[in-house]
Design an enzyme around this catalytic site. Structure first.
Site, PDB file in Angstrom:
ATOM      1  N   LYS A  66       0.817  -1.229   0.000  1.00  0.00           N
ATOM      2  CA  LYS A  66       0.000   0.000   0.000  1.00  0.00           C
ATOM      3  C   LYS A  66       0.847   1.274   0.000  1.00  0.00           C
ATOM      4  O   LYS A  66       0.466   2.271  -0.607  1.00  0.00           O
ATOM      5  CB  LYS A  66      -0.947   0.003   1.198  1.00  0.00           C
ATOM      6  N   ASP A 103     -10.257   2.985   2.208  1.00  0.00           N
ATOM      7  CA  ASP A 103     -10.462   2.293   3.498  1.00  0.00           C
ATOM      8  C   ASP A 103     -11.219   3.155   4.517  1.00  0.00           C
ATOM      9  O   ASP A 103     -12.200   2.706   5.106  1.00  0.00           O
ATOM     10  CB  ASP A 103      -9.117   1.878   4.107  1.00  0.00           C
TER      11      ASP A 103
END
Ligand code: ATR
Length: 276
Positions: A66, A103
């Site tokens: 990420k 997220d």
């Protein structure tokens, strides 16, 4: 030509994203497919170049890439840049790569879906000060929730996050424990309780105010020990399935323009995880 999407990570075999996105493509009559690709740390740059060359339209990024993927992208939006983490990439029409992070917003969507709203929730407590906590705090603050207090085993990290990232306060775990009754929303973001590997609870939710919303971003197990204590204490509990589904739905929307059916997907995934 049939479009294709992917998720890259290491490990990747356990990912539920392919089943979820393929179901949404079918439900929405979209001719596309979504595949898991195992990419090791030292293969990331090559993998990004290959995905682009082979005509992938977009992909999700999971552990451990990420953060590392950022230098390989052409544009990264403010949220992902602040978090230092990208979980969704879209290949734009000119072939350039755009990265974002869904997220935190996924968490907020799942909270709103269970009826948690900005006015009623009141004061918030975030447990943990890692990447997940940062994304969720930022998204909650952007959506008008607050005031936010961050508590963490390492208090310095809670201070840093509450000062530089959001406009919040920091408390030690002991102080958060004594003041737990004042929070209307408590969000557990640490890895404690995940996959049954780390047993225990980061904080005891026994003395929460009845009716407070208590969320744990973990979804395996569906109910962590922390969440079970909170439920028994009268909390309205929420596990991590909703956040997982909504972060995927936001990626799906970025790629296709359609926000898919999340309620049905949350049920399907919960049933699948519950049966394991
Ligand atoms: P993520 O990106 O998933 O948030 P991370 O950045 O590694 O992961 O952050 C993990 C968080 O879980 C941190 O807040 C960490 O606390 P420390 O900053 O003190 O390390 C917290 N954490 C992990 N294991 C823990 C434990 N056994 N007890 C309490 N907190 C724990």
């Amino acid at each position: 030509m049939k479009k294709w999407y992917a998720v890259i990570g290491d490990p990747i075999a356990q990912s539920m994203s392919p089943t979820m996105h393929d179901a949404w493509f079918r439900e929405n009559g979209i001719e596309a497919t979504y595949i898991p690709i195992h990419v090791k740390v030292d293969q990331l740059e090559e993998a990004v170049a290959s995905l682009k060359r082979l005509g992938c339209s977009g992909w999700n990024v999971t552990v451990p890439h990420k953060h590392a993927i950022i230098p390989f992208l052409d544009q990264v939006d403010e949220e992902a840049r602040r978090m230092g983490a990208v979980n969704t990439v879209k290949v734009l029409e000119d072939g350039s790569l755009f990265g974002t992070n869904t997220d935190g917003r996924g968490f907020v969507r799942s909270l709103l879906e269970i009826g948690g709203n900005q006015k009623e929730v009141g004061e918030l407590l975030i447990i943990g000060a890692g990447g997940a906590a940062a994304g969720i705090s930022f998204a909650l603050e952007s959506a008008g929730f607050g005031p936010i207090t961050v508590t963490n085993r390492t208090i310095e990290k809670a201070r840093e996050m509450s000062e530089s990232f959001i406009e919040g306060n920091a408390l030690s775990l002991d102080d958060a424990q004594s003041e737990i009754g004042k929070f209307g929303l408590i969000v557990q973001t640490t890895s404690v309780g995940m996959n049954f590997a780390q047993s225990g609870i980061p904080l005891d939710p026994t003395r929460i105010t009845e009716g407070a919303i208590v969320a744990d971003i973990i979804y395996n197990p569906l109910e962590t020990e922390f969440l079970r204590h909170a439920r028994v204490a009268g909390g309205k509990t929420m596990n991590g399935v909703g956040m997982f589904v909504h972060q995927g739905a936001l990626a799906f929307e970025l790629w296709t323009g359609i926000y898919p059916d999340t309620k049905k997907m949350i049920q399907t995934i919960s049933t699948e995880l519950g049966g394991k």
